[in-house]
Design an enzyme around this catalytic site. Structure first.
Site, PDB file in Angstrom:
ATOM      1  N   TYR A 144      35.854  38.023  29.650  1.00  0.00           N
ATOM      2  CA  TYR A 144      35.992  36.764  30.383  1.00  0.00           C
ATOM      3  C   TYR A 144      35.335  36.955  31.739  1.00  0.00           C
ATOM      4  CZ  TYR A 144      38.423  33.002  32.950  1.00  0.00           C
ATOM      5  OH  TYR A 144      38.734  31.916  33.725  1.00  0.00           O
ATOM      6  N   ASP A 239      30.353  43.116  35.409  1.00  0.00           N
ATOM      7  CA  ASP A 239      31.359  42.238  36.003  1.00  0.00           C
ATOM      8  C   ASP A 239      32.537  43.126  36.406  1.00  0.00           C
ATOM      9  OD1 ASP A 239      33.417  40.597  36.651  1.00  0.00           O
ATOM     10  OD2 ASP A 239      33.143  39.216  34.975  1.00  0.00           O
ATOM     11  N   LYS A 267      38.742  39.685  43.368  1.00  0.00           N
ATOM     12  CA  LYS A 267      40.087  40.269  43.383  1.00  0.00           C
ATOM     13  C   LYS A 267      40.321  41.249  44.542  1.00  0.00           C
ATOM     14  CE  LYS A 267      40.805  39.345  38.477  1.00  0.00           C
ATOM     15  NZ  LYS A 267      41.711  38.211  38.422  1.00  0.00           N
TER      16      LYS A 267
HETATM   17  N1  HOZ Z   1      41.098  36.043  35.923  1.00  0.00           N
HETATM   18  C1  HOZ Z   1      42.439  36.522  35.698  1.00  0.00           C
HETATM   19  C2  HOZ Z   1      42.470  37.616  34.744  1.00  0.00           C
HETATM   20  N2  HOZ Z   1      42.294  37.265  33.428  1.00  0.00           N
HETATM   21  C3  HOZ Z   1      43.387  35.483  35.353  1.00  0.00           C
HETATM   22  C4  HOZ Z   1      43.627  34.601  36.471  1.00  0.00           C
HETATM   23  C5  HOZ Z   1      43.665  33.220  36.000  1.00  0.00           C
HETATM   24  O1  HOZ Z   1      42.908  32.872  35.083  1.00  0.00           O
HETATM   25  O2  HOZ Z   1      44.454  32.497  36.562  1.00  0.00           O
END
Ligand code: HOZ
Length: 420
Positions: A144, A239, A267
């Site tokens: 993702y 990423d 992050k």
């Molecule tokens: N990107 C985060 C980890 N999968 C999740 C945060 C979100 O989608 O709220």
């Protein structure tokens, strides 16, 4: 555990916000029950609106490597507030932030700050396309990269959690620019490059996947991606939104000794405030406007509050390299509680318990997990005051604020929850 105030808030939220949440994975849809509403955090603990206390293994989905309200971050924010909240103009601090990133991650020779991981990946693939003059991007099933239209094809995280194979609202023409392949399968990449000869701009990969749960690269896999992309004149994009400054100070690329062409970050580099970044080779990044013809912009990019928090985080981590050794040791202790029949994947301070006996090396094997069982485990842990990501397809994060006592309590809760 009484969560009546959270229940009340959730009812109201659902009237006003789609699904009651501002990001789908927060809604507890796959684990049953409703989410506690969080009122405050301190170190490794969070407290909900009803006053219940939890040991937090979500850490705002990765950023809080130092835990909640770390004094170094708070001091930097307090200082930043005395001068202003946003200028939309260059500041000294953002140059310092760029220098800190480039020093920690040597493959990044130039960097652009943005506001989120999604923005970073969106810009990185645009830059890859602009630089190579090619349109196709290879991504991996279950990875993702934020909610960038063309990268939502066969994506993990919330889409895996909610069972949305491919979201509505993305034009087919965008999906057609994405070639989705199984993770950890270098042969599939080789084949795709043969099939789409001269058309692939980049391969984008989470070097350690966090978004189908934690899945580590098999030995030689990242090396193969490096070699294949270089041979075909395509770019390799790591990423590292999740892994950057998490699995090592210099991210997964330091841990595995691979030099990608472009890297995306987010992050941890925001210290809990919204920051993303993309950067890499100087010859590539020099093509970004206004230095070059590839356009990317942002009103709040390099925002002084976000940069202050991020810079404080990076400086603190640089001054305390022992944090990584300590996290590794503590994560080992924590993960030793995993009983037979459960697959544990862990890299540094990120890990996932998969409710399947077999190895989990890609999206197909991750999906073999018994998600109903995960849901029962999750609820049993929550009842015992342990707050995990509410999905089988996410990673848990340990922070430097977790104490031996936190670990002891977590292991005890996990033993009870597993047997329950
Ligand atoms: N990107 C985060 C980890 N999968 C999740 C945060 C979100 O989608 O709220």
């Amino acid at each position: 555990m009484n969560r009546s105030k959270s229940e009340q808030l959730f009812r109201r939220a659902q009237e006003l916000i789609p699904g009651g949440v501002n990001s789908p994975v927060r809604a507890f849809r796959s684990v049953g029950g409703n989410p506690p509403f969080i009122a405050r955090g301190e170190g490794s603990h969070i407290f909900d609106a009803d006053g219940n206390e939890y040991i937090d293994y979500v850490g705002s989905w990765g950023p809080l490597l130092l835990g909640h309200r770390h004094p170094a971050i708070l001091a930097a924010l307090e200082q930043a507030l005395t001068v202003g909240t946003s200028f939309g103009a260059p500041t000294e601090q953002e140059v310092e932030m760029a220098a800190a990133i480039c020093e920690a991650v040597p493959s990044i020779e130039m960097v652009r700050l943005v506001n989120s991981g999604t923005e970073a990946t969106m810009a990185a693939i645009r830059v890859a396309r602009g630089f190579t003059g090619r349109d196709l991007i290879i991504k991996f099933e279950g990875c993702y990269h934020g909610h960038v239209d063309s990268l939502l094809v066969k994506a993990g995280s919330g889409l895996a959690t909610l069972g949305i194979a491919d979201t509505q609202g993305v034009p087919q023409a965008f999906c057609d620019t994405t070639v989705a392949l199984p993770y950890n399968d270098a042969e599939a990449v080789e084949t795709a490059f043969r099939q789409h000869s001269g058309r692939i701009a980049a391969v984008i990969v989470e070097p350690v996947v966090g978004n189908m749960g934690c899945v580590q690269p098999l030995p030689g896999y990242l090396e193969a991606l490096r070699e294949i992309t270089a041979r075909h004149g395509a770019l390799l994009i790591f990423d590292e939104v999740m892994t950057g400054f998490r699995v090592a100070f210099g991210g997964a690329q330091q841990r595995y000794g691979i030099r990608p062409d472009l890297t995306t970050l987010g992050k941890v580099i925001g210290g809990g405030l919204p920051v993303g970044a993309y950067g890499g080779r100087r010859d590539i990044m020099s093509k970004v406007a206004p230095a070059g013809p590839i356009y990317q912009a942002g009103t709040l990019s390099g925002n002084p509050l976000a940069v202050a928090a991020g810079l404080a985080m990076l400086r603190y981590l640089k001054a305390h390299p022992e944090i990584y050794t300590q996290l590794e040791a503590r994560a080992t202790v924590l993960c030793a509680a995993v009983p037979e029949g459960i697959t544990l994947n862990r890299v540094g301070s990120m890990f996932t318990f998969f409710f399947t006996g077999g190895p989990v090396t890609d999206y197909e094997s991750a999906k073999r997990s018994d998600t109903a069982r995960f849901g029962r485990f999750f609820q049993a842990m929550l009842e015992r005051g342990i707050y995990l990501a509410p999905s089988q397809f996410e990673a848990a994060f340990l922070s430097a604020a977790h104490t031996e006592e936190d670990l002891r309590r977590t292991v005890e809760a996990a033993r009870e929850a597993f047997s329950a």
